[in-house]
Each structure stands twice: as C-alpha cells, then as structure tokens.
Design a protein around this motif. Sequence first.
Motif, PDB file in Angstrom:
ATOM      1  N   ASN A  18       4.064   5.833 -11.271  1.00  0.00           N
ATOM      2  CA  ASN A  18       5.329   6.502 -11.605  1.00  0.00           C
ATOM      3  C   ASN A  18       6.546   5.812 -11.011  1.00  0.00           C
ATOM      4  OD1 ASN A  18       4.092   8.655 -13.044  1.00  0.00           O
ATOM      5  ND2 ASN A  18       3.484   9.538 -11.087  1.00  0.00           N
ATOM      6  N   GLY A  19       6.325   4.679 -10.322  1.00  0.00           N
ATOM      7  CA  GLY A  19       7.439   3.960  -9.708  1.00  0.00           C
ATOM      8  C   GLY A  19       7.848   4.515  -8.366  1.00  0.00           C
ATOM      9  N   HIS A  20       7.038   5.407  -7.806  1.00  0.00           N
ATOM     10  CA  HIS A  20       7.313   5.970  -6.483  1.00  0.00           C
ATOM     11  C   HIS A  20       6.534   5.193  -5.435  1.00  0.00           C
ATOM     12  CE1 HIS A  20       7.718   9.640  -9.140  1.00  0.00           C
ATOM     13  NE2 HIS A  20       8.941   9.422  -8.675  1.00  0.00           N
ATOM     14  N   VAL A  21       7.038   5.176  -4.221  1.00  0.00           N
ATOM     15  CA  VAL A  21       6.308   4.502  -3.151  1.00  0.00           C
ATOM     16  C   VAL A  21       5.039   5.301  -2.860  1.00  0.00           C
ATOM     17  CG1 VAL A  21       6.373   3.745  -0.752  1.00  0.00           C
ATOM     18  CG2 VAL A  21       8.414   3.531  -2.163  1.00  0.00           C
ATOM     19  N   ASN A  22       3.915   4.609  -2.889  1.00  0.00           N
ATOM     20  CA  ASN A  22       2.619   5.211  -2.619  1.00  0.00           C
ATOM     21  C   ASN A  22       2.535   5.575  -1.141  1.00  0.00           C
ATOM     22  OD1 ASN A  22      -0.192   5.378  -1.866  1.00  0.00           O
ATOM     23  ND2 ASN A  22      -0.668   4.423  -3.825  1.00  0.00           N
ATOM     24  N   TYR A  23       1.999   6.736  -0.837  1.00  0.00           N
ATOM     25  CA  TYR A  23       1.890   7.185   0.550  1.00  0.00           C
ATOM     26  C   TYR A  23       1.186   6.154   1.431  1.00  0.00           C
ATOM     27  CZ  TYR A  23       1.040  10.210   4.545  1.00  0.00           C
ATOM     28  OH  TYR A  23       1.013  10.731   5.806  1.00  0.00           O
ATOM     29  N   ALA A  24       0.183   5.482   0.886  1.00  0.00           N
ATOM     30  CA  ALA A  24      -0.553   4.480   1.657  1.00  0.00           C
ATOM     31  C   ALA A  24       0.364   3.346   2.133  1.00  0.00           C
ATOM     32  CB  ALA A  24      -1.696   3.912   0.823  1.00  0.00           C
ATOM     33  N   ALA A  25       1.417   3.047   1.387  1.00  0.00           N
ATOM     34  CA  ALA A  25       2.359   2.002   1.799  1.00  0.00           C
ATOM     35  C   ALA A  25       3.049   2.383   3.102  1.00  0.00           C
ATOM     36  CB  ALA A  25       3.399   1.743   0.705  1.00  0.00           C
ATOM     37  N   TYR A  26       3.370   3.660   3.255  1.00  0.00           N
ATOM     38  CA  TYR A  26       3.991   4.117   4.498  1.00  0.00           C
ATOM     39  C   TYR A  26       3.010   3.994   5.667  1.00  0.00           C
ATOM     40  CZ  TYR A  26       7.717   6.121   1.636  1.00  0.00           C
ATOM     41  OH  TYR A  26       8.763   6.302   0.765  1.00  0.00           O
ATOM     42  N   ILE A  27       1.759   4.330   5.431  1.00  0.00           N
ATOM     43  CA  ILE A  27       0.746   4.230   6.482  1.00  0.00           C
ATOM     44  C   ILE A  27       0.535   2.767   6.866  1.00  0.00           C
ATOM     45  CG2 ILE A  27      -1.659   4.713   7.100  1.00  0.00           C
ATOM     46  CD1 ILE A  27       0.265   7.197   6.732  1.00  0.00           C
ATOM     47  N   ASN A  28       0.496   1.877   5.882  1.00  0.00           N
ATOM     48  CA  ASN A  28       0.357   0.446   6.162  1.00  0.00           C
ATOM     49  C   ASN A  28       1.551  -0.080   6.954  1.00  0.00           C
ATOM     50  OD1 ASN A  28      -2.113   0.305   4.888  1.00  0.00           O
ATOM     51  ND2 ASN A  28      -1.231  -0.286   2.926  1.00  0.00           N
ATOM     52  N   ALA A  29       2.760   0.368   6.606  1.00  0.00           N
ATOM     53  CA  ALA A  29       3.956  -0.047   7.337  1.00  0.00           C
ATOM     54  C   ALA A  29       3.884   0.436   8.784  1.00  0.00           C
ATOM     55  CB  ALA A  29       5.211   0.482   6.656  1.00  0.00           C
ATOM     56  N   ALA A  30       3.370   1.639   8.992  1.00  0.00           N
ATOM     57  CA  ALA A  30       3.218   2.179  10.347  1.00  0.00           C
ATOM     58  C   ALA A  30       2.254   1.312  11.169  1.00  0.00           C
ATOM     59  CB  ALA A  30       2.726   3.624  10.295  1.00  0.00           C
ATOM     60  N   GLY A  31       1.165   0.890  10.542  1.00  0.00           N
ATOM     61  CA  GLY A  31       0.217   0.010  11.223  1.00  0.00           C
ATOM     62  C   GLY A  31       0.848  -1.315  11.593  1.00  0.00           C
ATOM     63  N   ASP A  32       1.681  -1.843  10.713  1.00  0.00           N
ATOM     64  CA  ASP A  32       2.380  -3.093  10.963  1.00  0.00           C
ATOM     65  C   ASP A  32       3.331  -2.951  12.154  1.00  0.00           C
ATOM     66  OD1 ASP A  32       2.863  -5.821  10.112  1.00  0.00           O
ATOM     67  OD2 ASP A  32       4.850  -5.118   9.490  1.00  0.00           O
ATOM     68  N   VAL A  33       4.054  -1.845  12.214  1.00  0.00           N
ATOM     69  CA  VAL A  33       4.981  -1.590  13.324  1.00  0.00           C
ATOM     70  C   VAL A  33       4.217  -1.576  14.644  1.00  0.00           C
ATOM     71  CG1 VAL A  33       6.463   0.161  14.397  1.00  0.00           C
ATOM     72  CG2 VAL A  33       6.710  -0.358  11.990  1.00  0.00           C
ATOM     73  N   ARG A  34       3.084  -0.904  14.638  1.00  0.00           N
ATOM     74  CA  ARG A  34       2.273  -0.782  15.856  1.00  0.00           C
ATOM     75  C   ARG A  34       1.863  -2.152  16.388  1.00  0.00           C
ATOM     76  NH1 ARG A  34      -3.476   1.942  15.083  1.00  0.00           N
ATOM     77  NH2 ARG A  34      -3.360   0.395  13.454  1.00  0.00           N
ATOM     78  N   TYR A  35       1.344  -3.015  15.512  1.00  0.00           N
ATOM     79  CA  TYR A  35       0.913  -4.332  15.968  1.00  0.00           C
ATOM     80  C   TYR A  35       2.085  -5.210  16.387  1.00  0.00           C
ATOM     81  CZ  TYR A  35      -4.004  -3.654  15.389  1.00  0.00           C
ATOM     82  OH  TYR A  35      -5.290  -3.212  15.558  1.00  0.00           O
ATOM     83  N   HIS A  36       3.226  -5.115  15.694  1.00  0.00           N
ATOM     84  CA  HIS A  36       4.415  -5.882  16.116  1.00  0.00           C
ATOM     85  C   HIS A  36       4.865  -5.458  17.507  1.00  0.00           C
ATOM     86  CE1 HIS A  36       5.611  -8.563  12.858  1.00  0.00           C
ATOM     87  NE2 HIS A  36       5.103  -7.656  12.038  1.00  0.00           N
ATOM     88  N   PHE A  37       4.837  -4.163  17.771  1.00  0.00           N
ATOM     89  CA  PHE A  37       5.229  -3.674  19.094  1.00  0.00           C
ATOM     90  C   PHE A  37       4.374  -4.320  20.180  1.00  0.00           C
ATOM     91  CE2 PHE A  37       4.317  -0.901  22.663  1.00  0.00           C
ATOM     92  CZ  PHE A  37       5.587  -0.757  23.203  1.00  0.00           C
ATOM     93  N   PHE A  38       3.066  -4.249  20.027  1.00  0.00           N
ATOM     94  CA  PHE A  38       2.187  -4.813  21.050  1.00  0.00           C
ATOM     95  C   PHE A  38       2.366  -6.322  21.157  1.00  0.00           C
ATOM     96  CE2 PHE A  38      -0.106  -0.783  20.383  1.00  0.00           C
ATOM     97  CZ  PHE A  38      -0.125  -0.356  21.702  1.00  0.00           C
ATOM     98  N   TRP A  39       2.473  -7.003  20.036  1.00  0.00           N
ATOM     99  CA  TRP A  39       2.646  -8.459  20.036  1.00  0.00           C
ATOM    100  C   TRP A  39       3.934  -8.844  20.762  1.00  0.00           C
ATOM    101  CZ3 TRP A  39       6.166 -11.844  17.607  1.00  0.00           C
ATOM    102  CH2 TRP A  39       5.801 -13.189  17.657  1.00  0.00           C
ATOM    103  N   GLU A  40       5.039  -8.152  20.470  1.00  0.00           N
ATOM    104  CA  GLU A  40       6.325  -8.458  21.105  1.00  0.00           C
ATOM    105  C   GLU A  40       6.355  -8.114  22.593  1.00  0.00           C
ATOM    106  OE1 GLU A  40       9.577  -6.767  18.893  1.00  0.00           O
ATOM    107  OE2 GLU A  40       8.900  -7.724  17.032  1.00  0.00           O
ATOM    108  N   HIS A  41       5.398  -7.315  23.035  1.00  0.00           N
ATOM    109  CA  HIS A  41       5.335  -6.946  24.446  1.00  0.00           C
ATOM    110  C   HIS A  41       4.150  -7.607  25.159  1.00  0.00           C
ATOM    111  CE1 HIS A  41       8.114  -3.960  22.871  1.00  0.00           C
ATOM    112  NE2 HIS A  41       8.611  -3.963  24.094  1.00  0.00           N
ATOM    113  N   GLY A  42       3.739  -8.787  24.637  1.00  0.00           N
ATOM    114  CA  GLY A  42       2.736  -9.596  25.313  1.00  0.00           C
ATOM    115  C   GLY A  42       1.293  -9.177  25.135  1.00  0.00           C
ATOM    116  N   PHE A  43       1.011  -8.423  24.077  1.00  0.00           N
ATOM    117  CA  PHE A  43      -0.358  -7.978  23.843  1.00  0.00           C
ATOM    118  C   PHE A  43      -0.731  -8.267  22.388  1.00  0.00           C
ATOM    119  CE2 PHE A  43      -4.084  -5.378  24.275  1.00  0.00           C
ATOM    120  CZ  PHE A  43      -4.333  -5.371  25.648  1.00  0.00           C
ATOM    121  N   PRO A  44      -0.976  -9.534  22.043  1.00  0.00           N
ATOM    122  CA  PRO A  44      -1.298  -9.905  20.655  1.00  0.00           C
ATOM    123  C   PRO A  44      -2.684  -9.421  20.239  1.00  0.00           C
ATOM    124  CG  PRO A  44      -1.584 -11.789  22.094  1.00  0.00           C
ATOM    125  CD  PRO A  44      -1.004 -10.678  22.947  1.00  0.00           C
TER     126      PRO A  44
END
Length: 91
Positions: A18-44
């Motif tokens: 329907n051209g709407h953002v799929n809920y799973a995209a938000y969950i995937n973005a959240a996972g990406d944020v989590r890993y970037h946080f740890f990586w940027e704080h010395g925990f790759p």
Amino acid sequence: MSEYSRTYEIRWSDLDANGHVNYAAYINAAGDVRYHFFWEHGFPSAKFEEIGMGPVYKAIRAEFLREVRLGETVKTPMSWPGFRRRAVAGR
C-alpha cells in the motif's frame, strides 16, 4: 547519557504493497541504531562474537506520529531509562 539516536532514510524496500512503511522496517532500523551505538562507544560486533553474546531488546516501542513516505528521513532514538549493569547468568 540515556538517549542516542540516528537518522534513517525510508527506502523502497521499506514499503508494503500500500506504499506504507512496513512495521518490520522500523524494527530493523532500531536494531541498526543499537549496533551503531555500541560500535561508536568502542564495542564493535566482533567484541560481541568474542564474548559469545550480544545486546538484546527488553522492549521495543514504536510511536507513529504520522505517515512517512519514500525518501523521507526519520529519527530513530534509543533510550534506556534507569539503565544499570546486570550480571549475566552463567558467566
């Protein structure tokens, strides 16, 4: 620090039929944020592999303020109110 965020651009693959953002995209973005946080704080991710564990969600909350369209950029925050270190069972 109790909040961290990144921006995320909505891609074609994030949309449903329907051209709407799929809920799973938000969950995937959240996972990406989590890993970037740890990586940027010395925990790759290699460090997580080394210790045999990784960060897990206790809860995910999505707040939909309006419809988001292809090409728009959204802020994806991560917060941890009352954060405290916990012992890991078996370690």
